[in-house]
Structure formats: structure tokens, C-alpha cells
Scaffold this active site. Structure first.
Site, short mmCIF file in Angstrom:
data_model
loop_
_atom_site.label_atom_id
_atom_site.label_comp_id
_atom_site.label_asym_id
_atom_site.label_seq_id
_atom_site.Cartn_x
_atom_site.Cartn_y
_atom_site.Cartn_z
N GLY A 1 -73.40 125.00 -49.54
CA GLY A 1 -74.75 125.33 -49.08
C GLY A 1 -75.09 126.80 -49.09
O GLY A 1 -76.19 127.17 -48.65
N GLU B 1 -67.19 123.78 -50.10
CA GLU B 1 -67.67 123.10 -51.32
C GLU B 1 -68.89 123.79 -51.92
O GLU B 1 -69.97 123.20 -51.98
CB GLU B 1 -68.04 121.66 -50.97
CG GLU B 1 -66.88 120.84 -50.46
CD GLU B 1 -67.32 119.48 -49.90
OE1 GLU B 1 -66.46 118.58 -49.86
OE2 GLU B 1 -68.50 119.33 -49.52
N GLY C 1 -71.52 124.92 -54.62
CA GLY C 1 -71.95 124.55 -55.97
C GLY C 1 -72.90 125.61 -56.48
O GLY C 1 -72.59 126.39 -57.38
N ARG D 1 -87.07 121.69 -59.46
CA ARG D 1 -86.93 122.22 -58.10
C ARG D 1 -88.24 122.82 -57.56
O ARG D 1 -88.50 122.74 -56.36
CB ARG D 1 -85.79 123.23 -58.03
CG ARG D 1 -84.43 122.63 -58.39
CD ARG D 1 -83.27 123.53 -58.04
NE ARG D 1 -83.13 123.67 -56.61
CZ ARG D 1 -83.55 124.70 -55.91
NH1 ARG D 1 -84.13 125.71 -56.53
NH2 ARG D 1 -83.41 124.74 -54.61
N TYR E 1 -89.15 120.94 -54.26
CA TYR E 1 -88.86 121.67 -53.01
C TYR E 1 -89.79 122.86 -52.79
O TYR E 1 -89.51 123.69 -51.93
CB TYR E 1 -87.43 122.24 -53.03
CG TYR E 1 -86.34 121.30 -53.42
CD1 TYR E 1 -86.13 120.11 -52.73
CD2 TYR E 1 -85.46 121.61 -54.45
CE1 TYR E 1 -85.09 119.26 -53.06
CE2 TYR E 1 -84.41 120.77 -54.80
CZ TYR E 1 -84.23 119.59 -54.10
OH TYR E 1 -83.21 118.77 -54.44
N CYS F 1 -97.46 116.34 -68.56
CA CYS F 1 -98.78 115.83 -68.19
C CYS F 1 -98.84 115.66 -66.67
O CYS F 1 -98.82 114.55 -66.14
CB CYS F 1 -99.01 114.50 -68.90
SG CYS F 1 -100.72 114.05 -68.87
N TYR G 1 -78.55 122.59 -60.18
CA TYR G 1 -79.59 121.59 -59.90
C TYR G 1 -80.80 121.69 -60.83
O TYR G 1 -81.91 121.32 -60.45
CB TYR G 1 -80.03 121.67 -58.43
CG TYR G 1 -78.86 121.57 -57.48
CD1 TYR G 1 -78.13 120.38 -57.37
CD2 TYR G 1 -78.42 122.66 -56.71
CE1 TYR G 1 -77.04 120.29 -56.53
CE2 TYR G 1 -77.32 122.57 -55.88
CZ TYR G 1 -76.64 121.39 -55.80
OH TYR G 1 -75.55 121.29 -54.97
C1 PLP Z 1 -71.35 117.24 -49.34
C2 PLP Z 1 -71.85 118.37 -50.16
N1 PLP Z 1 -71.02 119.36 -50.48
C3 PLP Z 1 -71.42 120.42 -51.21
C4 PLP Z 1 -72.71 120.52 -51.68
C5 PLP Z 1 -73.07 121.70 -52.50
O1 PLP Z 1 -74.09 122.43 -51.98
P1 PLP Z 1 -74.49 123.82 -52.63
O2 PLP Z 1 -74.67 123.61 -54.07
O3 PLP Z 1 -75.73 124.20 -51.94
O4 PLP Z 1 -73.36 124.78 -52.33
C6 PLP Z 1 -73.62 119.51 -51.36
C7 PLP Z 1 -75.05 119.61 -51.78
O5 PLP Z 1 -75.88 120.05 -51.01
C8 PLP Z 1 -73.19 118.41 -50.60
O6 PLP Z 1 -74.02 117.42 -50.30
N1 LYS Z 2 -80.47 119.32 -55.28
C1 LYS Z 2 -80.69 120.28 -54.23
C2 LYS Z 2 -79.51 120.56 -53.36
C3 LYS Z 2 -78.99 119.43 -52.57
C4 LYS Z 2 -78.03 118.64 -53.35
C5 LYS Z 2 -76.76 118.30 -52.70
N2 LYS Z 2 -76.78 117.61 -51.44
C6 LYS Z 2 -81.30 121.55 -54.78
O1 LYS Z 2 -81.72 121.62 -55.88
O2 LYS Z 2 -81.42 122.52 -54.10
#
Ligand code: PLP
Ligand code: LYS
Length: 461
Positions: A276, A318, A320, A358, A362, A389, A419
Site C-alpha cells: 500500500g 507486500e 506492488g 485508474r 478512482y 467512446c 494497475y
Molecule cells: C493483500 C494485498 N497485498 C498487497 C497489495 C499491494 O498493494 P500496493 O500495490 O498498493 O502496494 C494489495 C493491493 O492493494 C493487497 O490487496
Molecule cells: N487497483 C488499485 C489498487 C488496489 C488493488 C489491490 N487490492 C489501484 O489501481 O490503485
């Protein structure tokens, strides 16, 4: 009239105020946290990434294209691994997954979080060691759980009582004893968009802490003794800058850890605080470096453990977005430029909400720059829109671009590694763009461009 001449326009930016008013020099500048590390503007004025110019990349691979700076990606993996040296860093594959990225993640010593059978298949196809994987999901099917068990996935993050029952049954049948974590909903209101906050009570993920379900889930797994309960898990949401949410989450989850110890005499050895961590999409965002995050998170965990007289568990995280997000920019070609008198200028590019949902989903903010040349023209407030469209097909809501931007120019949008390709669609039968990795003057396609034949192949009617 070009929109930059319309004085009233700037009111549209509301509280962002004059900090957003840019000079031609600013419009050509690449502000550092937004761009991958090897990106620069050459003397001639065009961008290059990994030592290759965007003009060459566009000529070889077309636009739109996601351009990935491999050195940047590896650097971010290393930064997280070094900062969290005592923890396991799971790269969250949902942010972007393909075999080449799985290999980078493995080579750089990270672990991997997958959350579907498809992501598991990509990870296994790339040869990622299953024991270094975690498997997430609020509705894993029996078939996904069986595949995870068969492959020997290191840990499964259980998310419901039904899943515990399914996994227990599978474990009994196969004689395996999978490692599991219990995903806990800690009741934190993370400061982020409501769609990407995941730890407040009213939502689909995890076992409620306040309602007692989290304790009951852990107690059931311990009492049954079929699954190997390794620890608790919390993920409060995504694109978070304020570590106070992690602090509250850690405190609450460690209180639960102490409760489990007191009730069952078991001190769980692991703790996962999820991902996150926010990144910079615009110059208004100020993300923390992994080293600072690690210091704050380790301190929180240590002091909470001391308070609860717990041994400090093995920590995992974790991330991402914070790993892959800043490593990529999307390169588009401008097709039309439309001044809507006195309101704004719409710059239409050859992609849109199918390669970046996104903004529409969002209300996310992005930045953009003219990528193929330097311009001395006055800044013009523009909205970069796609070709779909759909009126809400916006890529960048507000950006200052040079007023002479024209069809045939390239526009680069940074921060699209996470994402964007992973949430891409075929809306309007627009084929999804390729991902091209660039490093040391060489480019390679790591996900090829989808073709109309690919789309037609699915249409068997
Ligand atoms: C359980 C879990 N771990 C890790 C992540 C990765 O989040 P981020 O990409 O914001 O670090 C997510 C997505 O929000 C998630 O749902
Ligand atoms: N997909 C989302 C993040 C949450 C996905 C993982 N729980 C984004 O673009 O920001």
C-alpha cells in the site's frame, strides 16, 4: 482561442493554486520522483529511457506502449530488500505480472504474492520457487487451492471460514500441511480512495477483528491442527502516504496475537503488514523512501511487541505499486487537439481508459509531458483524453503542456507501471498495448501487443 489564453481557466485547478502554473522551462522539466531513473531529455529535446530514444521505441514497437525501465525496477526491488533486510518482501503481482518481471523479482531476491490461479500460473511458468509465494484472495476456488497445494505454495492467506473448511478438507485428503496466515480486518480507515481502502469494517476482505471472527478463525485452525498457522495478516489499502494507519493496524493485530497466545499458548512466528505504500503521480505527492518506511514500521512493531510482551515476529510486507509503478511510463501519440473555447484544450491520444482505467475508476491524478521534442511555447492547461467512446475516458485530468502540441507529437505519462496493464481492457475492441523493457541501450518486448486477430480468435460465434 487556445485554452492557455483563457484567464478563468486556472480557477478550474481550485486549491492546487499557482504552484501549478508553469513556465515553458517547467513544462520541459522531468521532476525526479515521477520518472524512472534512467529517463532523461536529450540535447535534442526528446525523452530517452534505458539509453534508447522514444522515437526509436515508437518506430519499432508502435504506440501506445508501456515502456519499462529495467534498471529502475531492479533498483526498487533492491532498495526494498535492503531496507527491509530482516523481513520478507513479497512483490504484489496484481500490480503487474508477466514472466520477465517474475524473473526480475526472483533474481533480486524478493518473494511473490499472487491472488488468482492465473497469476499463480504465470509465476510457475516463469519458474518462481513456490515456497517463496503467498496466495491471496477472498474467494479462492477449490481448484485454485488444489493447484496451490500441489505446487507447494509457501503460504496461503485465508480469508473466510468457508475457505478454511475447503483448505482443511484438501489438506486432509492430500496429506499436506500448508502454511497459512489469517487475514485480519483491523478496522482502520486508511486515507486513500474508498475503492482501494481495505481495512475498514464494511468490506469483503478478511476476518473482522472487532467482531471476534479473526480470533475465532485463528483458534479454529490451531484447534484443528491440520493447517500450519504461521501468523496474522493485515493490508489496510493502497496509495497510502501516512504511516499512522500501519501503526494502528500493527497495534491492533499484535493485541490479537497476544490474545491468541493467552488463549491457546501459541505465539505465532510471522506477521504480514501488507503493501500500500504510495508513489508520486504528480509533483504534489511526496512518497517515503523504503529505508524510512522500514525504520518506522520496524519501530512500531518492536514497541507494540514490547507492550504486549511478545517476541518480535518475522515481518513481511507486500509492496506492488511502490516497486513497479514508477518504473514505467506510457508513450502515446497525439491524434487530435481540440480547444473548447474558454474551458480547456483536449489532447486526444491513441489509447485511453483501456490502458489506464485508474483516472476514470478512482479519479486518480497523473502527469504528462511532451516526449518527442522540447518546446518553448507557453504552457497550456490541457486534459489528455483517450480514443474511447466514453466521455469519462480521461488519462490526465489537468496538465500544463506546451501550447504548440500537435497531432503526431508523443506524450509520455509516468507512474503507469502498477494497475494499468494489469487492469487493461479491450473496451471498444482496442487491442492492449505491449510492455517493452529497456536497459543499457537495448529494448525487448516482454508482453506483446494484442492484435485484432487475438480479439477475433475469442469470438467463436
Ligand atoms: C493483500 C494485498 N497485498 C498487497 C497489495 C499491494 O498493494 P500496493 O500495490 O498498493 O502496494 C494489495 C493491493 O492493494 C493487497 O490487496
Ligand atoms: N487497483 C488499485 C489498487 C488496489 C488493488 C489491490 N487490492 C489501484 O489501481 O490503485
Amino acid at each position: 482561442m487556445r485554452a492557455h489564453e483563457a484567464g478563468a481557466l486556472h480557477g478550474d485547478l481550485g486549491s492546487r493554486g499557482p504552484a501549478w502554473l508553469r513556465t515553458p522551462e517547467d513544462v520541459n522539466a522531468l521532476v525526479s520522483p515521477l520518472w524512472p531513473r534512467t529517463v532523461r531529455r536529450t540535447e535534442a529535446g526528446s525523452l530517452e529511457i534505458g539509453g534508447v530514444s522514444v522515437a526509436d521505441l515508437a518506430a519499432d514497437y508502435g504506440t501506445p506502449a508501456y515502456l519499462l525501465d529495467e534498471e529502475d525496477l531492479r533498483g526498487r526491488c533492491r532498495d526494498f530488500a535492503a531496507a527491509f533486510a530482516d523481513a520478507d518482501v513479497y512483490y504484489a503481482g496484481k500490480s503487474f505480472l508477466c514472466k520477465a518481471v517474475v524473473r526480475v523479482v526472483e533474481e533480486e531476491g524478493l518473494f511473490l504474492d499472487v491472488c488468482s490461479g492465473g497469476e499463480l500460473a504465470v509465476a510457475l511458468a516463469a519458474g518462481f520457487p513456490p515456497e517463496r509465494m503467498g496466495f491471496h484472495g477472498n474467494n479462492k476456488s477449490v481448484s485454485e487451492l488444489s493447484r496451490a497445494l500441489e505446487a507447494g505454495v509457501g503460504r496461503i492467506i485465508v480469508d473466510s471460514f468457508q475457505e478454511i473448511a475447503r483448505l482443511t478438507e484438501l489438506a486432509r485428503r492430500t496429506g499436506k500441511r500448508p502454511g497459512v496466515l489469517v487475514r485480519v480486518t483491523v478496522g482502520v480507515e486508511a486515507h486513500t480512495h474508498e475503492f482501494i481502502a481495505t481495512a475498514h469494517e464494511d468490506q469483503k476482505f478478511g476476518f473482522s477483528l472487532a467482531g471476534g471472527a479473526a480470533f475465532a478463525a485463528a483458534a479454529q485452525i490451531i484447534d484443528e491442527g491440520v493447517l500450519d498457522l504461521r501468523g496474522l495478516h493485515s493490508h489496510i489499502g493502497s496509495q497510502i502516504f501516512d504511516t499512522s494507519g500501519f501503526e494502528v493496524a500493527a497495534r491492533r493485530i499484535l493485541e490479537l496475537q497476544a490474545q491468541i497466545r493467552d488463549a491457546r499458548g501459541v505465539e505465532l512466528p510471522e506477521l504480514d503488514l501488507g503493501g500500500g505504500f504510495g508513489i508520486a503521480y504528480t509533483t504534489q505527492d511526496d512518497p517515503s523512501a523504503p529505508g524510512d518506511l522500514a525504520k518506522r514500521i520496524n519501530k512500531i512493531v518492536e514497541s507494540e511487541c514490547e507492550l504486549a510482551s511478545l517476541r518480535v515476529p518475522k515481518l513481511s510486507i507486500e509492496p506492488g505499486r511502490a516497486i513497479v509503478g514508477p518504473s514505467v511510463f506510457t508513450l502515446y501519440e497525439v491524434g487530435t487537439v481540440k480547444d473548447v473555447d474558454g474551458i480547456r484544450t483536449y489532447v486526444s491520444v491513441d489509447g485511453g481508459m483501456s490502458d489506464n482505467i485508474r483516472t476514470a475508476l478512482y479519479d486518480a491524478s497523473y502527469s504528462a509531458t511532451l516526449a518527442n521534442r522540447r518546446s518553448e511555447a507557453e504552457p497550456m492547461l490541457a486534459r489528455v483524453v483517450g480514443k474511447h467512446c466514453e466521455a469519462g475516458d480521461i488519462v490526465v485530468k489537468d496538465e500544463f503542456l506546451p501550447a504548440d502540441v500537435q497531432p503526431g507529437d508523443f506524450i509520455a505519462v509516468p507512474g503507469t507501471g502498477a494497475y494499468c496493464r494489469s487492469m487493461a481492457s479491450n473496451y471498444n475492441h482496442v487491442p492492449r498495448p505491449p510492455v517493452v523493457a529497456v536497459r543499457d541501450g537495448a529494448a525487448r518486448v516482454i508482453v506483446r501487443r494484442e492484435t485484432e486477430d487475438d480479439l477475433l480468435a475469442l469470438d467463436v460465434g
